[in-house]
Design an enzyme around this catalytic site. Structure first.
Site, PDB file in Angstrom:
ATOM      1  N   SER A   7      79.251  30.397 -72.974  1.00 12.60           N
ATOM      2  CA  SER A   7      78.105  31.158 -73.488  1.00 12.60           C
ATOM      3  C   SER A   7      77.422  30.385 -74.598  1.00 12.60           C
ATOM      4  O   SER A   7      78.027  30.108 -75.643  1.00 12.60           O
ATOM      5  CB  SER A   7      78.571  32.505 -74.038  1.00 12.60           C
ATOM      6  OG  SER A   7      77.538  33.047 -74.849  1.00 12.60           O
ATOM      7  N   HIS A  32      76.229  30.395 -69.417  1.00 11.76           N
ATOM      8  CA  HIS A  32      76.104  31.842 -69.597  1.00 11.76           C
ATOM      9  C   HIS A  32      75.061  32.092 -70.685  1.00 11.76           C
ATOM     10  O   HIS A  32      75.167  31.588 -71.807  1.00 11.76           O
ATOM     11  CB  HIS A  32      77.466  32.426 -69.991  1.00 11.76           C
ATOM     12  CG  HIS A  32      77.484  33.910 -70.100  1.00 11.76           C
ATOM     13  ND1 HIS A  32      77.580  34.740 -68.999  1.00 11.76           N
ATOM     14  CD2 HIS A  32      77.421  34.729 -71.175  1.00 11.76           C
ATOM     15  CE1 HIS A  32      77.595  36.003 -69.401  1.00 11.76           C
ATOM     16  NE2 HIS A  32      77.481  36.024 -70.721  1.00 11.76           N
ATOM     17  N   ASP A  34      73.197  34.745 -72.948  1.00 11.34           N
ATOM     18  CA  ASP A  34      73.313  36.096 -73.512  1.00 11.34           C
ATOM     19  C   ASP A  34      72.008  36.532 -74.155  1.00 11.34           C
ATOM     20  O   ASP A  34      71.637  36.027 -75.222  1.00 11.34           O
ATOM     21  CB  ASP A  34      74.415  36.113 -74.578  1.00 11.34           C
ATOM     22  CG  ASP A  34      75.798  36.185 -73.973  1.00 11.34           C
ATOM     23  OD1 ASP A  34      76.002  36.994 -73.046  1.00 11.34           O
ATOM     24  OD2 ASP A  34      76.687  35.441 -74.431  1.00 11.34           O
ATOM     25  N   MET A  36      69.907  39.445 -75.961  1.00  8.40           N
ATOM     26  CA  MET A  36      70.128  40.691 -76.710  1.00  8.40           C
ATOM     27  C   MET A  36      68.834  41.142 -77.361  1.00  8.40           C
ATOM     28  O   MET A  36      68.117  40.316 -77.933  1.00  8.40           O
ATOM     29  CB  MET A  36      71.159  40.454 -77.810  1.00  8.40           C
ATOM     30  CG  MET A  36      72.484  39.935 -77.305  1.00  8.40           C
ATOM     31  SD  MET A  36      73.577  39.619 -78.691  1.00  8.40           S
ATOM     32  CE  MET A  36      75.034  39.041 -77.814  1.00  8.40           C
ATOM     33  N   HIS A  65      72.923  37.141 -68.697  1.00  6.68           N
ATOM     34  CA  HIS A  65      73.531  38.433 -69.057  1.00  6.68           C
ATOM     35  C   HIS A  65      72.536  39.188 -69.940  1.00  6.68           C
ATOM     36  O   HIS A  65      72.376  38.859 -71.116  1.00  6.68           O
ATOM     37  CB  HIS A  65      74.856  38.151 -69.796  1.00  6.68           C
ATOM     38  CG  HIS A  65      75.584  39.365 -70.246  1.00  6.68           C
ATOM     39  ND1 HIS A  65      76.660  39.316 -71.121  1.00  6.68           N
ATOM     40  CD2 HIS A  65      75.419  40.688 -69.949  1.00  6.68           C
ATOM     41  CE1 HIS A  65      77.115  40.533 -71.326  1.00  6.68           C
ATOM     42  NE2 HIS A  65      76.375  41.386 -70.646  1.00  6.68           N
ATOM     43  N   MET A  67      71.567  42.016 -72.092  1.00  8.98           N
ATOM     44  CA  MET A  67      72.038  43.157 -72.895  1.00  8.98           C
ATOM     45  C   MET A  67      70.805  43.791 -73.526  1.00  8.98           C
ATOM     46  O   MET A  67      70.583  43.702 -74.738  1.00  8.98           O
ATOM     47  CB  MET A  67      73.034  42.655 -73.952  1.00  8.98           C
ATOM     48  CG  MET A  67      74.375  42.269 -73.349  1.00  8.98           C
ATOM     49  SD  MET A  67      75.368  41.251 -74.448  1.00  8.98           S
ATOM     50  CE  MET A  67      74.683  39.638 -74.050  1.00  8.98           C
ATOM     51  N   MET A 136      83.125  43.660 -69.512  1.00 15.61           N
ATOM     52  CA  MET A 136      83.058  43.286 -70.929  1.00 15.61           C
ATOM     53  C   MET A 136      84.411  43.561 -71.570  1.00 15.61           C
ATOM     54  O   MET A 136      84.914  44.678 -71.513  1.00 15.61           O
ATOM     55  CB  MET A 136      81.982  44.109 -71.660  1.00 15.61           C
ATOM     56  CG  MET A 136      80.545  43.712 -71.411  1.00 15.61           C
ATOM     57  SD  MET A 136      80.146  41.967 -71.715  1.00 15.61           S
ATOM     58  CE  MET A 136      80.657  41.724 -73.414  1.00 15.61           C
ATOM     59  N   ASP A 174      84.075  38.745 -69.884  1.00 20.29           N
ATOM     60  CA  ASP A 174      83.248  38.207 -70.978  1.00 20.29           C
ATOM     61  C   ASP A 174      83.637  38.851 -72.301  1.00 20.29           C
ATOM     62  O   ASP A 174      83.540  40.073 -72.457  1.00 20.29           O
ATOM     63  CB  ASP A 174      81.772  38.505 -70.650  1.00 20.29           C
ATOM     64  CG  ASP A 174      80.803  37.943 -71.670  1.00 20.29           C
ATOM     65  OD1 ASP A 174      81.229  37.202 -72.582  1.00 20.29           O
ATOM     66  OD2 ASP A 174      79.596  38.254 -71.538  1.00 20.29           O
ATOM     67  N   GLY A 175      84.068  38.005 -73.264  1.00 18.07           N
ATOM     68  CA  GLY A 175      84.362  38.477 -74.612  1.00 18.07           C
ATOM     69  C   GLY A 175      85.798  38.199 -75.013  1.00 18.07           C
ATOM     70  O   GLY A 175      86.732  38.697 -74.391  1.00 18.07           O
TER      71      GLY A 175
HETATM   72  C1  DX5 Z   1      79.027  39.277 -76.207  1.00 19.01           C
HETATM   73  C2  DX5 Z   1      78.478  38.264 -75.224  1.00 19.01           C
HETATM   74  C3  DX5 Z   1      79.481  37.228 -74.893  1.00 19.01           C
HETATM   75  C4  DX5 Z   1      79.889  36.398 -76.077  1.00 19.01           C
HETATM   76  C5  DX5 Z   1      81.197  35.737 -75.797  1.00 19.01           C
HETATM   77  O1  DX5 Z   1      78.087  40.230 -76.446  1.00 19.01           O
HETATM   78  O2  DX5 Z   1      78.096  38.879 -74.023  1.00 19.01           O
HETATM   79  O3  DX5 Z   1      79.043  36.407 -73.822  1.00 19.01           O
HETATM   80  O4  DX5 Z   1      78.943  35.432 -76.418  1.00 19.01           O
HETATM   81  O5  DX5 Z   1      81.613  35.110 -76.957  1.00 19.01           O
HETATM   82  P1  DX5 Z   1      83.154  34.905 -77.290  1.00 19.01           P
HETATM   83  O6  DX5 Z   1      83.723  34.117 -76.151  1.00 19.01           O
HETATM   84  O7  DX5 Z   1      83.126  34.169 -78.574  1.00 19.01           O
HETATM   85  O8  DX5 Z   1      83.762  36.271 -77.386  1.00 19.01           O
HETATM   86 ZN    ZN Z   2      77.735  37.580 -72.140  1.00 21.32          ZN
END
Ligand code: DX5
Ligand code: ZN
Length: 216
Positions: A7, A32, A34, A36, A65, A67, A136, A174-175
């Protein structure tokens, strides 16, 4: 084969292009991405323009992804020649079946994500239509959080449903994924492991290699 999707949320944004080349050389399978919006999750990351700046700089597919609230309004912005998956959240989509069809109609694979507090049973009626389910394993919004152990049961449940119903969707987690827990996650049924801080903190090449070692 299991895939590793670092990510870029945890990358140095001022050196995004270099970091993406670095994970590609080290043997990652996807990028990946992310996204937001500060509404669906309590953080703002970046939008399609930033992602598009990486098109042509890497041959790696993008695993987007979203969000965000109202993802239908923005899905087409994220379709590029690199985009392989676009994932939306079950919790953000009252018409999830339509949203999944919308993603697929753009020639991209469709994923649906569930937060740690959302049960697998809410996915039952779309499992035949999706290409991927994203489990998640932290509450979305930030990188670097601790893996929530109970979410392994969801991966096992989904893997069981997949074989019982003879379905083909992939399972992504993920996470809080690290080279230490990734082996258990794969044993539970994971196909795609996302990792942010565990890849970008420290030596990127060594981190990717350590994931590869534990994903065999
Ligand atoms: C969280 C994201 C993840 C995050 C993962 O909201 O969707 O993709 O960046 O980061 P790590 O691997 O550090 O938990
Ligand atoms: Zn993610």
């Amino acid at each position: 084969m299991n895939k590793l999707a670092p990510s870029i949320l945890s990358a140095d944004f001022s050196r995004l292009g270099e970091h993406v080349s670095e994970i590609e050389k080290a043997g990652a399978d996807m990028v990946h991405v992310d996204v937001m919006d500060g509404h669906f999750v309590p953080n703002i990351s970046f939008g399609a323009a930033v992602m598009k700046s990486l098109v042509g700089r890497t041959g790696l597919p993008f695993d987007v992804h979203l969000m965000i609230e109202n993802p239908d309004r923005y899905i087409s912005d994220f379709v590029t020649e690199n985009t392989e998956y676009i994932t939306v959240h079950q919790e953000a989509c009252p018409h999830i079946h339509r949203t999944v069809q919308n993603i697929k109609s753009l020639g991209v694979k469709a994923g649906v994500a569930i937060n740690p507090g959302t049960p697998v049973c809410l996915l039952e009626d779309i499992l035949e239509d999706v290409d991927m389910i994203l489990v998640m394993s932290v509450n979305p919004g930030f990188g670097g959080q601790k893996f929530i152990n109970r979410t392994i049961d969801k991966i096992r449940d989904l893997d069981g449903i997949r074989s019982r119903r003879n379905l083909t969707f992939e399972i992504e987690v993920d996470g809080g994924v690290t080279s230490q827990n990734v082996g258990h996650l794969i044993d539970a049924g994971t196909d795609i492991a996302v990792a942010g801080s565990a890849v970008f903190r420290g030596d990127i090449k060594a981190n990717v290699e350590s994931f590869r070692e534990h994903m065999k």
